[in-house]
Design an enzyme around this catalytic site. Structure first.
Site, mmCIF file in Angstrom:
data_model
loop_
_atom_site.group_PDB
_atom_site.id
_atom_site.type_symbol
_atom_site.label_atom_id
_atom_site.label_comp_id
_atom_site.label_asym_id
_atom_site.label_seq_id
_atom_site.Cartn_x
_atom_site.Cartn_y
_atom_site.Cartn_z
ATOM 1 C CB CYS A 183 -0.981 0.006 1.113
ATOM 2 S SG CYS A 183 -2.147 1.227 1.030
ATOM 3 C CB CYS A 212 -1.675 4.702 3.502
ATOM 4 S SG CYS A 212 -1.441 3.245 4.324
ATOM 5 C CE LYS A 272 -7.265 -1.502 5.263
ATOM 6 N NZ LYS A 272 -6.132 -1.035 4.829
ATOM 7 N NE ARG A 290 -5.988 4.906 9.676
ATOM 8 C CZ ARG A 290 -7.212 4.945 9.084
ATOM 9 N NH1 ARG A 290 -8.071 5.739 9.922
ATOM 10 N NH2 ARG A 290 -7.981 4.206 8.301
ATOM 11 N NE ARG A 303 -5.899 5.591 4.411
ATOM 12 C CZ ARG A 303 -4.906 5.379 5.446
ATOM 13 N NH1 ARG A 303 -5.128 4.729 6.379
ATOM 14 N NH2 ARG A 303 -3.966 6.302 5.662
ATOM 15 C CD GLU A 312 -14.916 -4.733 -2.672
ATOM 16 O OE1 GLU A 312 -13.808 -5.323 -3.268
ATOM 17 O OE2 GLU A 312 -15.244 -3.600 -2.806
ATOM 18 C CE LYS A 350 -6.386 -3.910 8.716
ATOM 19 N NZ LYS A 350 -4.939 -3.347 8.169
ATOM 20 C CB SER A 409 -3.819 -1.605 15.810
ATOM 21 O OG SER A 409 -4.699 -0.671 14.971
ATOM 22 C CE1 TYR A 467 0.180 -5.219 14.782
ATOM 23 C CE2 TYR A 467 -1.997 -5.317 15.006
ATOM 24 C CZ TYR A 467 -0.937 -4.723 14.359
ATOM 25 O OH TYR A 467 -1.359 -4.261 13.059
#
Length: 330
Positions: A119, A121, A195, A205, A217, A233, A248, A275, A314
């Site tokens: 990506c 970003c 997503k 972020r 977004r 999708e 996600k 996250s 994580y």
């Protein structure tokens, strides 16, 4: 007269509960995200994600090796560049942190699957996932070649899978064509097929320094209210050449994981325990409100129970340790 059914007979001991357990979570189901940047010996903790760090390449290799020893199947790499510009040009550079980390991890832990996020970003100075027009809107067609160039650079470094995460229409097909044309037909695509434009990405972020400078977004990520659209999708990405699919976030979208699993029973399916979902568990545990070990393993098990084959989290290393010790206590 029929005898009464007594399900509690099979819950009486830990051994019996284990014997009849329907969903089994193992370290091999897990993928660990890592944030990599330039430097040496760097482990900069992310305030909003306790226990997660921005890592220099040498430290990322150590984390990957530790995860591999514990049975974790793979790592997912995100890059934090020193230079950002409007085109995200650093994303395609062979000497950037992600590309160097791929080479180093494959050399040190060759059996670990290395997945790279594709990506723009993290690499653009405006924080959006592609090129912007004069009106500030994302330009779809002109953004695709840069995604392709980044994916090819990751493949050249040795990535096993590339994972386009922008949710820009046509990105999977463009990357498949680009990889094949560059001689990387063996590199798979782990598509962020479903997503959502979620509020649970906030800590990420911070970690990736990828918050948009303006706007959001929601014009290219999915509306959290939509479930049927997820199947559309996913079908588009399968038609374009995706080898694996992803949903996600995970915990707020267990129903969507289930729908995608039912619609594509033969396609490997991942789910990203994001996250914000991680940070909420950490925050509650720090306050003594929950048993972190039990709550985290319960959350990860629920993701697998919903139909995910792969859980990106994580917690991967911690969960692998807990599972090796016998799972949740109590």
């Amino acid at each position: 007269m029929p005898r009464p059914d007594r399900p509690m007979r099979l819950r009486r001991t830990s051994a019996l509960r284990g014997l009849v357990r329907e969903t089994r979570l193992s370290p091999a189901d897990l993928v660990l995200p890592l944030f990599v940047k330039d430097g040496d010996g760097l482990r900069d903790e992310i305030t909003s994600m306790p226990g997660v760090y921005q890592l220099s390449v040498d430290e990322a290799v150590r984390e990957a090796a530790r995860a591999g020893r514990l049975g974790v199947s793979g790592v997912l790499l995100f890059g934090i560049p020193q230079h950002k510009d409007a085109e995200g040009s650093a994303a395609t550079a062979d000497d950037e942190a992600v590309q160097r980390a791929v080479r180093a991890i494959k050399a040190e832990v060759p059996d670990l699957a290395v997945v790279t996020d594709v990506c723009l970003c993290e690499y653009t100075d405006h924080g959006h996932c592609g090129f912007l027009g004069t009106d500030g809107a994302l330009e779809l067609e002109s953004s695709l070649p840069q995604h392709v160039a980044a994916a090819v650079s990751h493949a050249r470094a040795g990535a096993d899978l590339v994972a386009p995460s922008s949710m820009i229409d046509g990105v999977v097909g463009a990357i498949r064509d680009g990889l094949d044309a560059a001689g990387f037909g063996h590199v798979g695509i782990f598509s962020y097929a479903v997503k959502y434009a979620s509020a649970f990405y906030g800590p990420f972020r911070d970690a990736a320094d990828s918050a948009p400078v303006f706007g959001d977004r929601r014009g290219h990520q999915m509306d959290p209210a939509n479930a049927r659209e997820a199947l559309r999708e996913a079908a588009l990405d399968v038609d374009e050449g995706a080898d694996l699919l992803m949903v996600k976030p995970a915990l707020s979208y267990l129903d969507v994981i289930w729908r995608v699993r039912e619609a594509f029973p033969d396609r490997p399916l991942g789910a990203y325990h994001v996250s914000g979902e991680y940070a909420m568990l950490k925050a509650a545990a720090e306050r003594g409100w929950i048993d972190e070990r039990r709550a985290a393993l319960e959350a990860l098990t629920s993701i697998k129970r919903a139909g995910a084959d792969i859980v990106i989290t994580y917690y991967a290393t911690e969960a692998a340790e807990w599972l090796s010790e016998g799972g949740p206590k109590g």
